[in-house]
Design a protein around this motif. Structure first.
Motif, PDB file in Angstrom:
ATOM      1  N   CYS A 126      42.771  41.650  30.927  1.00  0.00           N
ATOM      2  CA  CYS A 126      43.627  41.075  32.070  1.00  0.00           C
ATOM      3  C   CYS A 126      42.962  39.657  32.185  1.00  0.00           C
ATOM      4  O   CYS A 126      42.815  39.114  31.286  1.00  0.00           O
ATOM      5  CB  CYS A 126      43.431  41.861  33.319  1.00  0.00           C
ATOM      6  SG  CYS A 126      44.494  41.462  34.392  1.00  0.00           S
ATOM      7  N   CYS A 127      42.884  39.107  33.213  1.00  0.00           N
ATOM      8  CA  CYS A 127      42.763  37.756  33.531  1.00  0.00           C
ATOM      9  C   CYS A 127      41.410  37.137  32.656  1.00  0.00           C
ATOM     10  O   CYS A 127      40.386  37.865  32.574  1.00  0.00           O
ATOM     11  CB  CYS A 127      42.202  37.423  34.972  1.00  0.00           C
ATOM     12  SG  CYS A 127      43.494  37.958  36.030  1.00  0.00           S
TER      13      CYS A 127
ATOM     14  N   CYS B  92      42.659  44.084  36.103  1.00  0.00           N
ATOM     15  CA  CYS B  92      41.910  43.154  36.569  1.00  0.00           C
ATOM     16  C   CYS B  92      40.834  43.391  37.024  1.00  0.00           C
ATOM     17  O   CYS B  92      39.932  44.130  36.373  1.00  0.00           O
ATOM     18  CB  CYS B  92      42.832  42.711  37.863  1.00  0.00           C
ATOM     19  SG  CYS B  92      43.078  40.736  37.891  1.00  0.00           S
TER      20      CYS B  92
ATOM     21  N   ASN C   3      39.292  42.476  33.263  1.00  0.00           N
ATOM     22  CA  ASN C   3      39.288  41.019  33.232  1.00  0.00           C
ATOM     23  C   ASN C   3      37.980  40.725  32.053  1.00  0.00           C
ATOM     24  O   ASN C   3      37.131  41.654  32.092  1.00  0.00           O
ATOM     25  CB  ASN C   3      38.596  40.628  34.648  1.00  0.00           C
ATOM     26  CG  ASN C   3      40.344  40.162  35.585  1.00  0.00           C
ATOM     27  OD1 ASN C   3      41.313  40.719  34.927  1.00  0.00           O
ATOM     28  ND2 ASN C   3      39.969  39.722  36.735  1.00  0.00           N
TER      29      ASN C   3
HETATM   30 ZN   LIG Z   1      43.722  40.049  36.025  1.00  0.00          ZN
END
Ligand SMILES: [Zn+2]
Length: 295
Positions: A276-277, A210, A238
């Motif tokens: 990640c995101c 993240c 991310n």
């Molecule tokens: Zn994330």
């Protein structure tokens, strides 16, 4: 030693998958809906996510079980379905990965704070044990404990997975860059403190996930490498710093932006790189191109 760790020991850099949460939302997951319930109600959509990362070139794929612990599922009335939901998550990703790619069973934080006495250590251990056993039953290769901010919760999770399954245990924390350029989790843990604690607890791969984009991960990897020269490092970055706009979260980094930082991340000492995101199969595809050129 597992096959995955053998590959790393041979000097290979491996590619992991990208975001799950933002992908589920794109497929219609509503605000307030339980993401992990889709393993039972919409397995084809979940399979689709895992499969698109495998098709993008990932060597491993996670499971749709980030919030699959007792406490998180209880919020949705599914506290008696922990085993079914996690086992299904593992089976779906296993089906997508086949026998030649790896499956990492995602385990996120419980959302309960030890420090505030919202939960006891024994209750946390029990919840992580229950989830890890179910993920192993569904066929994961490793338990991927992630997005941790509290050192104590994370080490309890590592021990619970290690002591109750035969899986490798991976664990990553989420760091922010603070004033002065150092990295800390929301609960004040540094990469150095994490490295020592996680290795002592029995993790075989550690790292960060993240955060605010892949460039920040370079400093985190360097700090881990200063403390330990050999522990395999996994990074799930991310797609940049999230931007909140019109009630929606947007992630600014393109697949190329991400790919540009991959070599530096490997030079710093990263062994497994994924997203990640906000990252998509297109991001993983570009990361994979860079990594495959190394071989
Ligand atoms: Zn994330």
């Amino acid at each position: 030693m597992s096959k995955l760790l053998q590959e790393i020991q041979k000097g290979k850099v491996l590619v992991s998958d990208g975001a799950w949460g933002t992908f589920l939302q794109q497929k219609g997951l509503q605000l307030g809906e339980c993401p992990e319930a889709w393993n039972l109600s919409r397995p084809n959509d979940v399979f689709d996510i895992a499969n698109s990362y495998i098709e993008a070139g990932a060597d491993m794929v996670e499971t749709n079980s980030f919030g699959g612990n007792y406490f998180k599922l209880k919020n949705y009335g599914f506290s008696d379905r922990v085993f079914d939901i996690n086992k299904a998550a593992a089976e779906i990703s296993r089906e997508a990965a086949g026998e030649n790619r790896f499956v990492l069973g995602s385990v996120g934080p419980t959302g309960k704070l030890l420090m505030m006495e919202e939960v006891t250590e024994i209750e946390l251990y029990k919840a992580f044990k229950e989830q890890s056993i179910a993920l192993e039953a569904g066929g994961v290769d490793a338990i991927m404990i992630e997005t941790m901010t509290d050192l104590e919760e994370a080490t309890i999770a590592i021990k619970a997975a290690k002591e109750n399954t035969l899986c490798e245990v991976f664990c990553t924390m989420t760091f922010d860059k603070i004033v002065g350029g150092e990295y800390r989790t929301m609960m004040g843990v540094s990469p150095t403190e994490m490295t020592e604690a996680f290795i002592a607890a029995g993790a075989s791969v550690i790292g960060a996930n993240c955060g605010n984009g892949i460039a920040d991960m370079i400093g985190i990897v360097k700090e881990i490498r200063q403390v330990n020269a050999t522990i395999p490092i996994l990074i799930h970055a991310n797609a940049g710093m999230p931007i909140y706009c019109d009630g929606a979260t947007k992630f600014p980094e393109t697949p190329n932006d991400m790919a540009k930082n991959v070599l530096q991340l490997i030079d710093a000492g990263a062994n497994i790189i994924g997203g990640c995101c906000g990252t998509t199969p297109a991001h993983i595809c570009e990361v994979n191109k860079v990594v495959k050129q190394l071989k």
